[in-house]
Scaffold this motif. Structure first.
Motif, mmCIF file in Angstrom:
data_model
loop_
_atom_site.group_PDB
_atom_site.id
_atom_site.type_symbol
_atom_site.label_atom_id
_atom_site.label_comp_id
_atom_site.label_asym_id
_atom_site.label_seq_id
_atom_site.Cartn_x
_atom_site.Cartn_y
_atom_site.Cartn_z
ATOM 1 N N ILE A 1 -11.473 -33.513 -9.393
ATOM 2 C CA ILE A 1 -13.454 -34.372 -9.338
ATOM 3 C C ILE A 1 -13.582 -34.074 -10.970
ATOM 4 O O ILE A 1 -13.759 -34.844 -11.637
ATOM 5 N N HIS A 2 -13.501 -32.718 -11.603
ATOM 6 C CA HIS A 2 -13.244 -32.939 -12.738
ATOM 7 C C HIS A 2 -12.760 -33.418 -13.869
ATOM 8 O O HIS A 2 -13.269 -34.035 -15.242
ATOM 9 N N LEU B 1 -21.078 -27.406 -9.938
ATOM 10 C CA LEU B 1 -19.882 -28.274 -10.828
ATOM 11 C C LEU B 1 -18.795 -29.430 -9.508
ATOM 12 O O LEU B 1 -18.368 -30.092 -10.085
ATOM 13 N N THR B 2 -19.988 -29.484 -8.376
ATOM 14 C CA THR B 2 -20.312 -31.010 -7.497
ATOM 15 C C THR B 2 -21.129 -31.921 -7.705
ATOM 16 O O THR B 2 -20.913 -32.717 -6.923
ATOM 17 N N SER C 1 -10.335 -36.034 -12.972
ATOM 18 C CA SER C 1 -10.952 -37.442 -13.126
ATOM 19 C C SER C 1 -12.233 -38.219 -13.584
ATOM 20 O O SER C 1 -12.217 -39.143 -14.377
ATOM 21 N N THR C 2 -13.236 -36.499 -13.166
ATOM 22 C CA THR C 2 -14.357 -37.193 -14.303
ATOM 23 C C THR C 2 -14.339 -37.996 -15.450
ATOM 24 O O THR C 2 -15.110 -38.290 -15.922
ATOM 25 N N LYS D 1 -18.325 -39.112 -8.116
ATOM 26 C CA LYS D 1 -17.340 -38.766 -7.510
ATOM 27 C C LYS D 1 -16.944 -37.907 -6.714
ATOM 28 O O LYS D 1 -16.307 -38.090 -5.595
ATOM 29 N N THR D 2 -17.594 -36.538 -6.092
ATOM 30 C CA THR D 2 -17.864 -36.386 -5.015
ATOM 31 C C THR D 2 -17.780 -36.743 -4.472
ATOM 32 O O THR D 2 -17.697 -37.051 -3.025
ATOM 33 N N PHE E 1 -20.892 -35.327 -12.114
ATOM 34 C CA PHE E 1 -19.691 -35.142 -11.126
ATOM 35 C C PHE E 1 -20.519 -36.004 -9.854
ATOM 36 O O PHE E 1 -19.014 -35.648 -9.169
ATOM 37 N N GLY F 1 -6.498 -36.568 -11.681
ATOM 38 C CA GLY F 1 -6.876 -35.979 -10.853
ATOM 39 C C GLY F 1 -5.827 -35.161 -9.620
ATOM 40 O O GLY F 1 -5.915 -34.004 -9.126
#
Length: 275
Positions: free
Chosen positions: A47-48, A133-134, A50-51, A141-142, A138, A65
């Motif tokens: 996730i991180h 962090l999500t 790709s974001t 994306k999550t 982010f 990712g």
């Protein structure tokens, strides 16, 4: 040689299944927690990474990712862990060989499922929700990933689960092929990257991403349960049938049959007959 033959891999898989079936409950729960957390950490890294990629390059971001996601299985295999999806191949293979019972498979799967869930929820809540962090930057994306997985109907989730664990268990199978760390990492890397890039559904990864969306008040626990069962069944078929049974029939059982034929031929040869 630094590589095992397919016949040797089949035997290694059987032995792995036997050993896993005999693990004490405490060991299964601890190692299962770690594996669930490792897979969740790999997804968090996905996730991180790709974001961070700009919107116009979103496809590249998805690929990058997917390229870092395999760290979860690498940690599980090399550092140690009990992962449900991998056990959906090794334990049935041992069962097909007559080395363990169906009850032993069910016991392991039940305990590992629970432990994987606790590990994944730990990362989703404390790292994803508490640390944010999500969420925050982010969150989009999550939610995009979680909602895409939760929106699949039963048949779609089932078939996606088969495709996922076919690749995941091939990654485990390839890790058994190599006798060195580098070979094991390379063997695992590409099948895992492939299933993530394609978007197949992994029951343990979903234990992280869907609850992460739930903690952000975007999905419900009903959505999680509705997704869990078809993906679990699909993963079980992909691992036990498309990898475990396929290679057991092709290699382990074939090798045993060949030995039986050769033994029968030697017994039927008349005593004293010269060749």
């Amino acid at each position: 040689m630094s590589i095992n033959s397919p016949q040797q891999i089949a035997e290694i898989s059987i032995e792995a299944g036997v050993k896993k079936s005999h693990l004490p409950t405490v060991s299964i729960l601890v190692l299962g927690f770690l594996a669930g957390a490792f897979i969740a950490l790999g997804f968090l890294l996905d996730i991180h990474v790709s974001t961070m990629i700009p919107g116009p390059w979103a496809s590249l971001g998805n690929l990058m990712g997917a390229a870092v996601f395999p760290v979860g299985l690498i940690l599980t295999i090399l550092a140690g862990g009990e992962l449900l999806t991998g056990n959906m191949m090794t334990l049935p293979t041992a069962m097909f060989a007559g080395r363990i019972s169906a009850g032993a498979v069910a016991r392991n799967w039940l305990l590992v499922t629970f432990a994987n869930l606790v590990g994944a929820l730990f990362i989703a809540y404390f790292f994803g929700h508490v640390l944010g962090l999500t969420e925050g930057a982010f969150l989009a994306k999550t939610l995009a990933i979680a909602k895409a997985k939760a929106s699949a109907d039963f048949g779609q989730a089932l078939i996606s689960g088969i495709g996922c664990n076919w690749l995941v268990c091939l990654a485990v199978w390839l890790s058994f092929a190599s006798k060195d760390v580098t070979g094991k990492i390379l063997g695992m890397w590409f099948p895992i990257m492939a299933f993530v890039a394609i978007g197949f559904q992994h029951v343990v990864a979903n234990m992280f991403i869907i609850p992460a969306a739930i903690f952000a008040d975007a999905l419900t626990w009903f959505d999680f349960v509705e997704n869990f069962f078809p993906v679990f069944l699909g993963n079980a078929v992909g691992g036990a049938i498309f990898v475990g049974l396929a290679y057991y029939v092709s290699y382990s059982k074939a090798a045993q049959a060949q030995v039986t034929v050769e033994h029968a031929a030697s017994v039927e040869q008349p005593v004293g007959q010269k060749i």
